[in-house]
Structures are given as structure tokens and as C-alpha cells.
Design a protein around this motif. Structure first.
Motif, PDB file in Angstrom:
ATOM      1  N   ARG A 166       0.832  -1.209   0.000  1.00 30.98           N
ATOM      2  CA  ARG A 166       0.000   0.000   0.000  1.00 30.98           C
ATOM      3  C   ARG A 166       0.865   1.257   0.000  1.00 30.98           C
ATOM      4  NH1 ARG A 166      -4.259  -2.740   2.964  1.00 30.98           N
ATOM      5  NH2 ARG A 166      -3.367  -2.227   4.972  1.00 30.98           N
TER       6      ARG A 166
ATOM      7  N   GLN B 100      -7.363 -10.026  -1.288  1.00 34.13           N
ATOM      8  CA  GLN B 100      -7.817  -8.798  -0.636  1.00 34.13           C
ATOM      9  C   GLN B 100      -7.263  -7.564  -1.348  1.00 34.13           C
ATOM     10  OE1 GLN B 100      -6.681  -8.820   3.495  1.00 34.13           O
ATOM     11  NE2 GLN B 100      -6.975  -6.612   3.625  1.00 34.13           N
TER      12      GLN B 100
ATOM     13  N   ARG C 290      -6.251  -7.356  -4.383  1.00 33.70           N
ATOM     14  CA  ARG C 290      -6.844  -7.280  -5.715  1.00 33.70           C
ATOM     15  C   ARG C 290      -8.076  -6.390  -5.669  1.00 33.70           C
ATOM     16  NH1 ARG C 290      -6.955 -13.301  -7.331  1.00 33.70           N
ATOM     17  NH2 ARG C 290      -9.179 -13.224  -6.987  1.00 33.70           N
ATOM     18  N   ALA C 291      -8.915  -6.673  -4.676  1.00 36.00           N
ATOM     19  CA  ALA C 291     -10.145  -5.904  -4.523  1.00 36.00           C
ATOM     20  C   ALA C 291      -9.824  -4.448  -4.178  1.00 36.00           C
ATOM     21  CB  ALA C 291     -11.009  -6.529  -3.443  1.00 36.00           C
ATOM     22  N   GLU C 292      -8.804  -4.261  -3.323  1.00 35.79           N
ATOM     23  CA  GLU C 292      -8.452  -2.892  -2.928  1.00 35.79           C
ATOM     24  C   GLU C 292      -7.956  -2.084  -4.117  1.00 35.79           C
ATOM     25  OE1 GLU C 292      -5.962  -2.197   0.444  1.00 35.79           O
ATOM     26  OE2 GLU C 292      -6.992  -3.738   1.617  1.00 35.79           O
TER      27      GLU C 292
ATOM     28  N   LYS D 192      -8.601  -2.528  -7.225  1.00 33.84           N
ATOM     29  CA  LYS D 192      -9.716  -2.271  -8.125  1.00 33.84           C
ATOM     30  C   LYS D 192     -10.559  -1.113  -7.587  1.00 33.84           C
ATOM     31  CE  LYS D 192     -12.815  -5.053 -10.850  1.00 33.84           C
ATOM     32  NZ  LYS D 192     -13.565  -6.296 -10.961  1.00 33.84           N
ATOM     33  N   ASP D 193     -10.740  -1.139  -6.280  1.00 32.72           N
ATOM     34  CA  ASP D 193     -11.527  -0.103  -5.623  1.00 32.72           C
ATOM     35  C   ASP D 193     -10.842   1.264  -5.770  1.00 32.72           C
ATOM     36  OD1 ASP D 193     -13.535   0.953  -3.871  1.00 32.72           O
ATOM     37  OD2 ASP D 193     -11.964   1.007  -2.327  1.00 32.72           O
ATOM     38  N   ILE D 194      -9.514   1.280  -5.574  1.00 36.07           N
ATOM     39  CA  ILE D 194      -8.774   2.539  -5.698  1.00 36.07           C
ATOM     40  C   ILE D 194      -8.868   3.053  -7.128  1.00 36.07           C
ATOM     41  CG2 ILE D 194      -6.446   3.550  -5.676  1.00 36.07           C
ATOM     42  CD1 ILE D 194      -5.900   1.605  -3.293  1.00 36.07           C
ATOM     43  N   HIS D 195      -8.731   2.146  -8.070  1.00 38.69           N
ATOM     44  CA  HIS D 195      -8.830   2.573  -9.470  1.00 38.69           C
ATOM     45  C   HIS D 195     -10.216   3.138  -9.768  1.00 38.69           C
ATOM     46  CE1 HIS D 195      -9.461   1.949 -13.859  1.00 38.69           C
ATOM     47  NE2 HIS D 195      -8.350   2.658 -13.859  1.00 38.69           N
ATOM     48  N   ALA D 196     -11.227   2.506  -9.203  1.00 39.29           N
ATOM     49  CA  ALA D 196     -12.586   3.001  -9.430  1.00 39.29           C
ATOM     50  C   ALA D 196     -12.746   4.416  -8.889  1.00 39.29           C
ATOM     51  CB  ALA D 196     -13.589   2.062  -8.770  1.00 39.29           C
ATOM     52  N   ARG D 197     -12.022   4.721  -7.810  1.00 38.56           N
ATOM     53  CA  ARG D 197     -12.159   6.050  -7.208  1.00 38.56           C
ATOM     54  C   ARG D 197     -11.324   7.096  -7.928  1.00 38.56           C
ATOM     55  NH1 ARG D 197     -11.048   5.632  -1.060  1.00 38.56           N
ATOM     56  NH2 ARG D 197     -10.259   3.580  -1.547  1.00 38.56           N
TER      57      ARG D 197
ATOM     58  N   ARG E  78      -9.588   6.663 -10.968  1.00 38.74           N
ATOM     59  CA  ARG E  78      -9.730   6.537 -12.425  1.00 38.74           C
ATOM     60  C   ARG E  78      -8.493   6.963 -13.207  1.00 38.74           C
ATOM     61  NH1 ARG E  78     -13.654   3.300 -13.266  1.00 38.74           N
ATOM     62  NH2 ARG E  78     -12.757   3.348 -15.311  1.00 38.74           N
TER      63      ARG E  78
END
Lengths: 355, 295
Positions: free
Chosen positions: A141, A171, A173-175, A177-182, A184
Motif C-alpha cells: 500500500r 484482498q 486485488r479488490a483494494e 480495483k476499488d482505488i482505481h474506481a475512485r 480513475r
């Protein structure tokens, strides 16, 4: 944010060409994953985008600007390394703020941007620690944080999760993806793990031996692989391939031992042509109603609880099946299977190209 | 049972080495410590115990004090000159490792370390020579005033520092190159992407990460600096050099006291002082190293 355009890029070390003319478009804000077996050139390509490797031929554009001869620091990119590459003698805050410090930003600005990134990543409590005092996931991180604080146009990831244990990998992987979604930010991500590619990518680039085999959305690659390499690389367990010949009706193929395997529709390939018949393990099911079915001689059974993986042979050719049922059979016994013809794939027996 | 047998065997196996080590290494140290408390003229059987009298005398001995001051200046001078130069040279050689000349550079820097002390010092003596030396010729060429390198008490200390640094440099560079080779490349790549230039990476990454190496090289350089003798003897202690042995160093003072003045106990007490200084400096440096390790 920016689009990355890679056009006919080549890399040669002396006479040995490792990247043989690769073209990939990464649209603005997309999450593109480069995947392939080790030695396929995916990391080299990423390092060429970063500016850590020289480009032998072709062009790379970021945001429309050719960056072939631009210094790495002027490309406006941030990279996360496989081993994190954190500066061991600096605190987490110093690690994350290093690029800003070099850019001569004010102390207040550095502190606030580091604090922002730390909040996004849940690192606020660790800012005064040193990398060796953190766990693998936390270090990962921090490496992300170091990239985020710079607010770059493009993020590059070089196998960032391969040093983590399996549970943490899922875990993170999901994080990610989540950061990328936020945020962009356009992202190019390298991995050899097709599961990572499938779960995270907007678009996957499958590479082998320095060339691109196929580019597409994860499920497109899964459902319509262009050749046997992509078909076997994407999906786990991997697709089954059976050597067969097209039957006279052009609606099925037959193995050497006479087992008939149906297609979903009529093929234009001439009868008698040798083909590779592909079927994914989950598209094999247990035949109901006895008699009819494809006989599989069971060699190994792996119950996982939710599913049962069965390996065996059909007409002497190795096959694996992924079944929903719990099985109570022994090795050596015969299991009658049916397959879903619409999910079959036909490939040229010699070139491996989809027919 | 077996373990115990193996333990005994192990002890027996290393005993000969231990014995030799104890005899040639530990015994002389212990005997020096003992001698420093006695008065002895090498020959006499009479060796009276004088307690700390030798040490008390040292405190008022001008020759000893000047030797101690000179030696300390030389040791720290060598340290201050060698460490930064070695770091920079090692960095330059390391970052040019792809060049065909890398081996040549490494060897060129290391050779002074393997050349015998005396011939090397003789060569430097010629370089520093006031009338015939190339150094003064060079100064003259650029219109600068020529110097009495080996006759001036301050300049001759500087000359010794230069000679000792020239010799210490090769070893320090070699150790630093090994240090550089062990630094992870990805850190430098990360720094490059973070916007660091070469000199910035050197300053912000190499120097802090090589701190353990720097501490080790400092200890070695400082200890050998405190043991300076031949360099001072050749450069600045005969008729051609500084008259009257201007650059007195500790080892020279010890030798004179024991083998010219036949005051072995007194010389031993000097050795003890030297030992304590070196020991304290080493302890300080190693405790710094440990502190870093904890971070």
C-alpha cells in the motif's frame, strides 16, 4: 489522466529481439492488464513505458505526446514494483513524499498530499514507521501511496501482488480495483496470473514470445480465444483439447477411438480435417439417463467442497472436468459425461488458430 | 551423549588454532597491559612494579603529547579525506561498470593498497621534494609559490595525510563497490521515476544506505591511521625530511622509548593509551551501527 498508445514497439538486446512489434491502445482511465508466461516480454514492455528500458523501434505516446526519448521523470507516470522498492532508511511519510520533495514542493503541500494518500490507503497510523516495521500488504500500500501522491497521468504496476500470500493477494486485488474506481487513473498492470488479469482488467493483453496474441475484454478472451495458447492460458483449470477429425455432417468431430463430440452449429471446415476440439472443464457435466454420454476413465478426483475436479482420459486423451456434484467414485472407474456443444471451440490442429 | 562427544571433538579440533591465536594475538596484548605497570630496561632482571607511575609521567611528557596530537590529526585527516573520496570514486566506477575500463579503474585505485609502504613513501617523498619534486614544479608552472612540503611542520603533516589517504583509498573503494553492488537496482529505478537525478540518488539513497559500510571503512581507516609509522618515518624523519623528527607519531615515540631509551614499561603504557583510544573509537562506531540496525 491520459491514453497510452503503443505502436509497433520493438526491443532488441544485440541480435536478440524480445519484443517483436507490439501495438496496444490503453484508453484514458482504463485498467489494462498485460498477461503472459514468464519471458513473454510483458515486464520489458512496461519498463519501456516507464522509461527504464530504451525503445529499439516503434513509438509510445502518452496523452498524444511521443515519449520515446523523454526522461522517466518527465513522463508523468508512477510505477509500483514487484518488490515494492521502498527506501528502507526513510519513514513511510518520507517514502511517499520523496518525489514531491525532489520537485521542491512546500513542506505543507507535501504533508497534506501524503496525508490524503495515506487516508485513501488506510496508512494514516503508520506514517512515522519504517518499511521494515510493516507487513507485506502494508508495504504494498505504501508503494501505491508513493504513486498516488504524485497524481500521475499513468500508473504502471509490475507484478505488484506476487510477493503476497494467497489470502492477502485476493484482498489487495479488490483494494486495487476499488482505488482505481475512485481515482480513475489510466493503469497498465503486468501479471503472470490470469486470475488477476480476469478479475481486475477492463481489457487484457495476452502476450507470448514478444508478440501480442490477443487483446480484449476478459470474458471475450474467455469465450472466444483466438488460438489454443490464449484458450489454455485464460481460465483455470485450463481448457481441454482433444485431437479429432471433422465428421461428414460437419456438426461434430470424432476422436481416433471413435468418440463423437458435437459442435453447436455447422462448421465450414471440410470433413476429415484434423482439428483440436476445445472444451472448458466446467462445460462437461455428468450424463443423466445412463447409456448415452462420453466415457471418461477417472484418474484423479479433487473435491474442494463446492466443486469437484476430476482428471482422467477420454479415448486415451487427457481431460479434466469441473463438476458441481460430489462424486463417490474411485480412480479407474468410468464416468459418463455430456458436454454443451455451444461452448465448444474448434482450432486448427497444426497452427492452433481458431476455426 | 553424541552431542557432547561431538562438542568435545569440535573443541579439540579448533584447539591448536586457538592456541596459536592466543599465543600470537592475545598474549602480547595481555603482556603489554602487564608491562605498562612495570619499569624495565629490556636487559635487567630487575623489573620493579611501579603501578600507574608510567601513565602519570605520560601526562607531562611533551614528546608523547605532541606525538598523540600528530597521530590524532593524521588519523582523522585520513578519515575525512578518504571516506568521501572513496564513496564518490566507488560510485563513479560502479555506475560505469558496463565500460571496458571499469576493471582498469578498480585496479588503478586498489594498487596503492598492495604496494609496500616504504617504496611508495619514497616515491611520494620525491613528489613532495622541495627542489626536485614534480609537485613544486607544477605549482611553479601555474605561477604559484613553491612550498617547503616536508620541512614545514604543518605541511609535512598534510603530506603524511595525503600519502596515507592514497594508500587507504583503494581498500575503501573496493569495499564501497561491493556495497554498491548489493544495493537493490529497483530502488534506483523507483528514485528515477520519482524524479531523482544521478547525484540526487547518490545523496538521498546511496549515502544513507551505505552507512553500515561507511562505519566499517571508518573503523578500519581510523585504526590504521592511529598506527601510522612508516609513512611518517620515511617522509619526515631523516635528514632530507623535516629535521629533528618534526612529525612525531605514537608508534615512533613508542619505538624510541623502548629500543633507544630502553624504557619498555613506559612504551607499553603508551601502547595501552593507543589501544584504549582505538577501542573507544571502535566501540562508538559499532554502537552507531547497532542503533541503525534497530531502526
Amino acid at each position: 489522466m491520459a491514453a497510452v498508445e503503443i505502436q509497433n514497439v520493438r526491443k532488441a538486446y544485440g541480435d536478440v529481439e524480445t519484443i517483436k512489434g507490439v501495438s496496444v491502445d490503453v484508453p484514458d482511465g482504463a485498467f489494462v492488464v498485460l498477461v503472459g508466461p514468464s519471458g513473454c516480454g510483458k515486464s520489458t514492455l512496461l519498463r519501456m513505458i516507464a522509461g527504464l528500458e530504451e525503445i529499439t523501434g516503434g513509438t509510445i505516446r502518452i496523452d498524444g505526446r511521443v515519449i520515446n526519448d523523454v526522461e522517466p521523470k518527465n513522463r508523468d507516470i508512477a510505477m509500483v514494483f514487484q518488490n515494492y522498492a521502498l527506501y528502507p532508511h526513510m519513514t513511510i511519510a518520507e517514502n511517499m513524499g520523496f518525489s514531491l520533495r525532489l520537485a521542491k514542493k512546500s513542506r505543507e503541500e507535501i504533508a497534506s498530499r501524503v496525508a490524503d494518500a495515506a487516508r485513501i490507503l488506510g496508512l494514516t497510523d503508520y506514517l512515522q514507521r519504517y518499511p521494515k516495521q510493516l507487513s507485506g500488504g502494508q508495504r504494498q500500500r505504501v508503494a501505491m501511496g508513493r504513486a498516488i501522491v504524485r497524481n500521475p497521468k499513468v500508473f504502471l504496476f509490475d507484478e505488484p501482488l506476487s510477493n503476497l500470500d494467497a489470502k492477502l493477494r485476493v484482498q489487495m486485488r479488490a483494494e486495487l480495483k476499488d482505488i482505481h474506481a475512485r481515482i480513475r487513473t489510466t493503469t497498465v498492470y503486468v501479471t503472470h496470473d490470469q486470475i488477476e488479469a480476469m478479475t481486475m482488467a477492463d481489457r487484457i493483453v495476452v502476450m507470448r514470445d514478444g508478440i501480442v496474441e490477443q487483446v480484449g475484454a476478459p470474458l471475450d478472451l474467455y469465450d472466444r480465444p483466438v488460438n489454443t495458447f490464449v484458450a489454455s492460458f485464460i481460465g483455470s483449470p485450463s481448457m481441454n483439447f482433444l485431437s479429432t477429425r471433422i465428421e461428414a455432417d460437419r456438426r461434430s468431430a470424432v476422436t481416433e477411438s471413435g468418440i463423437r463430440l458435437p459442435f453447436g452449429s455447422e462448421t465450414s471446415v471440410a470433413p476429415g480435417t484434423a482439428i483440436s476440439y476445445g472444451i472448458r472443464p466446467e462445460h462437461l457435466t455428468i450424463a443423466t439417463g445412463g447409456g448415452e454420454g462420453i466415457p471418461m476413465v477417472v484418474a484423479n478426483i479433487e473435491p474442494t467442497g463446492s466443486e469437484t475436479f476430476v482428471q482422467g482420459t477420454i479415448g486415451g486423451q487427457k481431460v479434466s472436468a469441473q463438476l458441481r456434484e460430489r462424486l463417490f467414485i474411485k480412480t479407474g472407474e468410468v464416468l459418463n459425461l455430456t458436454l454443451s456443444p455451444s461452448n465448444s471451440h474448434l482450432f486448427d490442429a497444426t497452427t492452433g488458430v481458431r476455426l | 551423549m553424541l552431542k557432547r562427544k561431538r562438542f568435545i571433538f569440535a573443541i579439540l579440533a579448533i584447539l591448536p588454532t586457538l592456541a596459536i591465536f592466543a599465543y600470537v594475538r592475545l598474549y602480547p596484548i595481555a603482556d603489554t597491559l602487564r608491562l605498562s605497570l612495570y619499569q624495565w630496561n629490556i636487559l635487567s632482571k630487575n623489573k620493579p612494579f611501579v603501578g600507574l607511575a608510567n601513565f602519570r609521567e605520560l601526562m607531562g611528557d611533551h614528546l608523547f603529547i605532541s606525538a598523540l596530537v600528530n597521530t590524532t590529526i593524521i588519523a582523522f585527516g585520513v578519515l575525512i579525506l578518504t571516506i568521501p573520496m572513496a564513496l564518490v570514486i566507488a560510485a563513479l566506477i560502479f555506475h560505469r561498470t558496463r565500460s571496458k575500463m571499469a576493471g582498469f579503474y578498480e585496479t588503478a585505485v586498489f594498487i596503492p593498497h598492495v604496494v609496500s609502504l616504504v617504496p611508495a613513501a619514497m616515491a611520494w617523498k620525491w613528489i613532495f621534494d622541495a627542489r626536485l619534486g614534480p609537485l613544486n614544479a607544477l605549482l611553479d608552472f601555474f605561477g604559484l609559490p613553491m612550498q617547503n612540503w616536508l620541512f614545514d611542520p604543518v605541511l609535512s603533516v598534510i603530506c603524511i595525510i595525503i600519502l596515507c589517504s592514497w594508500q587507504a583509498l583503494g581498500y575503501a573503494v573496493l569495499i564501497y563497490i561491493v556495497g554498491f553492488k548489493n544495493l537493490p537496482v529497483s530502488l534506483y529505478e523507483a528514485a528515477k521515476l520519482d524524479g531523482a537525478s544521478g547525484p540526487q540518488s547518490f545523496w538521498h539513497l546511496s549515502i544513507p544506505m551505505l552507512k553500515p559500510i561507511t562505519l566499517y571503512v571508518s573503523v578500519v581507516t581510523l585504526v590504521s591511521g592511529f598506527n601510522v609509522y612508516a609513512q611518517a618515518f620515511v617522509l619526515a624523519s631523516d635528514a632530507q625530511g623535516a629535521p629533528g623528527r618534526q612529525v612525531r607519531v605514537l608508534v615512533l615515540d613508542m619505538l624510541e622509548n623502548s629500543f633507544r631509551n630502553y624504557r619498555v614499561g613506559y612504551a607499553a603504557s603508551e601502547a595501552v593509551v593507543l589501544l584504549v583510544i582505538v577501542l573507544v573509537l571502535t566501540l562508538i562506531q559499532f554502537s552507531m551501527l547497532r542503533e541503525r540496525g534497530k531502526a
